[in-house]
Design an enzyme around this catalytic site. Structure first.
Site, PDB file in Angstrom:
ATOM      1  N   GLU A  86       7.311  -2.035  -1.371  1.00  0.00           N
ATOM      2  CA  GLU A  86       8.661  -2.580  -1.463  1.00  0.00           C
ATOM      3  C   GLU A  86       9.413  -1.942  -2.640  1.00  0.00           C
ATOM      4  O   GLU A  86       8.956  -2.005  -3.784  1.00  0.00           O
ATOM      5  CB  GLU A  86       8.593  -4.095  -1.634  1.00  0.00           C
ATOM      6  CG  GLU A  86       8.008  -4.788  -0.424  1.00  0.00           C
ATOM      7  CD  GLU A  86       7.371  -6.130  -0.715  1.00  0.00           C
ATOM      8  OE1 GLU A  86       6.752  -6.697   0.214  1.00  0.00           O
ATOM      9  OE2 GLU A  86       7.474  -6.610  -1.869  1.00  0.00           O
ATOM     10  N   SER A  89       6.890  -7.268   4.008  1.00  0.00           N
ATOM     11  CA  SER A  89       5.932  -7.656   5.056  1.00  0.00           C
ATOM     12  C   SER A  89       4.565  -7.098   4.680  1.00  0.00           C
ATOM     13  O   SER A  89       4.097  -6.124   5.269  1.00  0.00           O
ATOM     14  CB  SER A  89       6.381  -7.111   6.418  1.00  0.00           C
ATOM     15  OG  SER A  89       6.611  -5.717   6.357  1.00  0.00           O
ATOM     16  N   GLU A  90       3.933  -7.719   3.688  1.00  0.00           N
ATOM     17  CA  GLU A  90       2.686  -7.177   3.140  1.00  0.00           C
ATOM     18  C   GLU A  90       1.596  -7.010   4.184  1.00  0.00           C
ATOM     19  O   GLU A  90       0.828  -6.042   4.134  1.00  0.00           O
ATOM     20  CB  GLU A  90       2.186  -8.053   1.991  1.00  0.00           C
ATOM     21  CG  GLU A  90       2.844  -7.792   0.657  1.00  0.00           C
ATOM     22  CD  GLU A  90       4.203  -8.454   0.533  1.00  0.00           C
ATOM     23  OE1 GLU A  90       4.923  -8.160  -0.443  1.00  0.00           O
ATOM     24  OE2 GLU A  90       4.544  -9.278   1.412  1.00  0.00           O
ATOM     25  N   ALA A 102       0.405  -8.834  -7.943  1.00  0.00           N
ATOM     26  CA  ALA A 102      -0.956  -8.941  -7.427  1.00  0.00           C
ATOM     27  C   ALA A 102      -1.146 -10.156  -6.538  1.00  0.00           C
ATOM     28  O   ALA A 102      -1.964 -10.140  -5.618  1.00  0.00           O
ATOM     29  CB  ALA A 102      -1.946  -8.989  -8.594  1.00  0.00           C
ATOM     30  N   ASP A 103      -0.389 -11.232  -6.791  1.00  0.00           N
ATOM     31  CA  ASP A 103      -0.532 -12.455  -5.995  1.00  0.00           C
ATOM     32  C   ASP A 103      -0.272 -12.214  -4.515  1.00  0.00           C
ATOM     33  O   ASP A 103      -0.722 -13.000  -3.669  1.00  0.00           O
ATOM     34  CB  ASP A 103       0.442 -13.522  -6.499  1.00  0.00           C
ATOM     35  CG  ASP A 103       0.358 -13.745  -7.991  1.00  0.00           C
ATOM     36  OD1 ASP A 103      -0.010 -14.853  -8.405  1.00  0.00           O
ATOM     37  OD2 ASP A 103       0.655 -12.805  -8.753  1.00  0.00           O
ATOM     38  N   HIS A 121       3.327 -15.209  -9.165  1.00  0.00           N
ATOM     39  CA  HIS A 121       3.556 -13.802  -9.482  1.00  0.00           C
ATOM     40  C   HIS A 121       2.802 -13.355 -10.728  1.00  0.00           C
ATOM     41  O   HIS A 121       3.189 -12.368 -11.359  1.00  0.00           O
ATOM     42  CB  HIS A 121       5.052 -13.531  -9.706  1.00  0.00           C
ATOM     43  CG  HIS A 121       5.894 -13.559  -8.478  1.00  0.00           C
ATOM     44  ND1 HIS A 121       6.161 -14.721  -7.791  1.00  0.00           N
ATOM     45  CD2 HIS A 121       6.540 -12.569  -7.797  1.00  0.00           C
ATOM     46  CE1 HIS A 121       6.937 -14.450  -6.759  1.00  0.00           C
ATOM     47  NE2 HIS A 121       7.181 -13.153  -6.730  1.00  0.00           N
TER      48      HIS A 121
END
Length: 729
Positions: free
Chosen positions: A427, A457-458, A483-484, A528
């Site tokens: 992103e 949209s991970e 990382a979350d 986050h």
């Protein structure tokens, strides 16, 4: 009065129906070829259910009997270069693609089945039975069938889990300049899964040559499609994403074949993805040899109506009508197929010693060696042979202070320049002068087609990266802004990418790099701010690196990109704007796998740490004067940890403190402390001590956030406590 204007989708959505004229015009070789595939797949599936009924299949046997028409009609139109992945109910998808690969013009049903067909059916049966000479040495079983040579890139037990991976295959086809396409088969249950919907959007946005093939068999286990969606015509999803879509009768193999030809023309022209919804029906329950009516979620009348439209019978009827084959010839073909399956069973089965008449067991020599259980969780690193590894001591006089974030962008730019396989996606990586932190600064201008900004949209873009890695032609670098977000993409990271090598037999490669930013202390709150090291350390298959200096970042990233295992490269915002030792004009050096760095030598206490906690520990040691040896671990995963350095230090100090910044619950040090006490118990004068953040994730409040994580002040307090105890002793 307000005006209202009817809107139309940008793309067409239509129902495709084959007519009698189409059947009359179909080439005889096409019809006999589809017949052979249908017969072989049907008899194969019937034999699998027979073995399941006898208790000879360990685990599920998801039969596709009744659904074969969709897969056969579609795959008969594909080339070996085209790729296919599928669902947990994937025997027919796999076999249709494999048989088309072996005999692209079809198998003559009037002749004995070729030896290569017998061999592939035996190998498939071995895999489903969990035997050593299966495609994945029995590890994949019924739900994980893969043969890359044939373009069958893997069926998948997670509903919708394989869809993003197929997008990666499609991206690789397009980027490589071929006209090959990818097909992803999934069912009515998966159409509503987030990863599927994300991938529909991503494939359309990037105009990928990917066909979403929906096998609508009406039931997700026992729940009818009309119960879970207001629009049970599932192909209606496509136009909403700008995807050309068709609905077709999947019990009519010729109709499926003809509509597939249209979809292939669309994709091979470069017009983007397609969606085909094929209405099919599984004759049996979700798993095993019983009809759905036996479980009372379907009626016998409904089952009989669908059986009356059996795809195999449909093809036979037209072959006989056109006098291409007689009923007797068809019956002989079916009999040969059944005899073939019985003969394959004779290879794998024997009478059970001391059992009842007719009772069978798997031939003992067919089973894998139990010692094979963990082989192939990760590779042997032989791909790194020939690389010259260096460390700071090899660059005496060359090191100078450089900015950490400059090293991040610099090494990635160098690898994009020297290795055309490297692709960066995430992103905003192509905007904001290098993403949100400058980690890709200047790269999108120099490599606009390989530094790619993604939708939010991970699941989709992580899975697409996983598909690229499994394809083998590219080395994807996926960035998570925080990382979350690994929890958002957890299926792709842990069920798919992390397990793929081992699950498919241990021989494949998964050259995937995840850059994951730790943002503790920035005020971004609970969702986050996490340190994911402890979670990744529990996931077999992943390697983990945690660089704390610019020199380490370059060396570790280069090694990660040369590795054929998935690697997560942890970065910390506290380090981005820091300066440290580096080689300002050298972005080509490599650090070896499994080598820690002793940042300070000492004799009283071993402090094991990593990432941004390393400078905090060094600062705390200076403040307290404790004679601590500070070991920066660098590599954190179970297979890559530097036990030689850890052991030497512990044998010298006899005391250990593991210092990390993150929360207690997802702590990295928990498993490490346990392992140290197992390995080095005789050298410890006290239990291993641990320093972590609090139990809860950091909050937004500046005061509460600071109280939630560990840093220099907490290390100082811990070291002073250690000193008091030593003095008291």
């Amino acid at each position: 009065m307000p005006a209202e204007h009817r809107l139309e989708a940008k793309v067409a959505w239509s129902e495709f129906v084959a007519t009698q004229d189409d059947w009359d015009a179909a080439a005889p070789d096409l019809l006999t070829g589809m017949l052979s595939q249908l017969v072989l797949i049907r008899t194969f599936e019937e034999y699998v259910l027979e073995l399941a009924a006898d208790g000879l299949i360990h685990g599920p046997a998801h039969s596709s009997i009744g659904q074969e028409g969709g897969a056969v009609g579609a795959c008969f139109a594909l080339t070996t270069q085209d790729t296919v992945n599928g669902s947990h109910r994937g025997h027919h998808q796999f076999l249709a693609k494999v048989l088309a690969h072996l005999h692209p013009t079809g198998i003559d049903p009037a002749k004995p089945f070729p030896e290569d067909v017998e061999a592939v059916l035996l190998r498939s049966l071995r895999e489903i039975c969990g035997l050593d000479r299966g495609f994945s040495h029995g590890r994949g079983g019924s739900m994980h069938l893969q043969w890359h040579e044939a373009g069958a890139i893997g069926t998948n037990a997670i509903v919708g889990g394989g869809v993003p991976l197929a997008a990666g295959s499609a991206w690789a086809h397009r980027r490589s300049g071929t006209d090959a396409v990818a097909f992803t088969f999934f069912g009515d249950g998966a159409i509503n899964i987030g990863s599927t919907l994300e991938t529909l959007n991503l494939a359309a946005a990037w105009s990928l040559p990917l066909c979403f093939f929906v096998e609508n068999n009406q039931y997700a286990v026992s729940t009818h499609v009309s119960e879970v969606t207001a629009e049970p015509r599932l192909s209606g999803r496509g136009p909403g994403f700008g995807i050309r879509s068709w609905k077709v009768d999947g019990m009519d193999p010729l109709a499926v074949h003809l509509v597939t030809q249209q979809a292939l023309g669309h994709m091979r022209r470069g017009d983007g993805p397609t969606l085909i919804e094929a209405d099919v029906y599984r004759y049996f329950h979700q798993n095993g040899p019983f009809a759905g009516s036996a479980f009372r979620y379907r009626t016998k009348e409904e089952e009989a109506q669908w059986r009356a439209r059996d795809p195999l019978d449909t093809v036979v009827r037209h072959l006989v009508r056109r006098r291409i084959l007689t009923k007797k010839a068809v019956a002989e073909t079916v009999a040969r197929a059944k005899a073939l399956m019985s003969g394959l069973g004779d290879v794998l089965l024997e009478a059970r010693p001391g059992g009842k008449p007719g009772e069978r067991r798997i031939v003992p020599s067919e089973w894998p060696d139990p010692a094979f259980v963990d082989e192939g969780v990760r590779g042997d690193l032989s791909e790194l042979d020939g690389i010259e590894f260096t460390d700071t001591e090899d660059h005496t006089g060359e090191l100078t202070d450089v900015k950490f974030i400059g090293a991040v962008a610099g090494v990635m730019g160098r690898r994009l320049e020297t290795d055309p396989r490297v692709v960066v996606m995430g992103e905003d990586v192509h905007r904001l002068n290098g993403g949100t932190n400058g980690a890709t600064r200047g790269l999108s201008e120099d490599f606009p087609d390989r530094v790619i900004g993604t939708p939010i949209s991970e699941n989709a873009f992580t899975g697409l990266g996983g598909g690229l890695a499994l394809d083998g032609r590219y080395r994807p670098v996926v960035e998570f802004m925080y990382a979350d977000f690994m929890w958002v993409a957890a299926d792709q990271l842990f069920n798919q990418i992390g397990k793929a090598r081992h699950m498919f037999g241990g021989e494949g490669k998964v050259p995937f790099v995840l850059r994951s930013k730790v943002a503790t202390g920035t005020g971004y709150g609970s969702q986050h701010s996490m340190d994911p090291a402890g979670v990744f350390a529990t996931a077999a298959g992943w390697r983990i690196v945690a660089p704390s200096t610019p020199f380490d970042y370059v060396g570790l990233m280069n090694t990660a990109l040369a590795c054929d295992d998935p690697v997560v490269v942890l970065e910390h915002v506290d380090l981005y704007n820091s300066t440290g030792p580096g080689l300002p004009d050298n972005y080509d050096h490599h650090l070896p796998v499994g080598k820690a760095a002793v940042r300070r030598e000492g004799a009283a206490l071993t402090v094991l740490t990593y990432l941004a906690m390393t400078p905090a520990v060094l600062d705390a040691v200076e403040q307290t004067g404790v004679d601590a040896e500070v070991v920066d671990l660098r590599w954190l995963d179970r297979a890559s940890l530097d036990w030689d350095t850890i052991s030497r230090s512990v044998m010298k100090t006899n005391h250990v403190l593991i210092a990390e910044q993150g929360a207690l619950g997802t702590s990295y040090g928990g498993w490490l402390a346990d392992e140290i006490q197992r390995r080095l118990f005789d050298w410890l004068d006290a239990p291993v001590e641990r320093l972590t953040g609090g139990e809860a994730s950091p909050s937004i409040s500046k005061v509460l956030e600071r109280a939630a994580f560990a840093s220099t002040d907490e290390v100082v307090a811990k070291l002073r406590e250690f000193a008091r105890e030593q003095n008291h002793g």
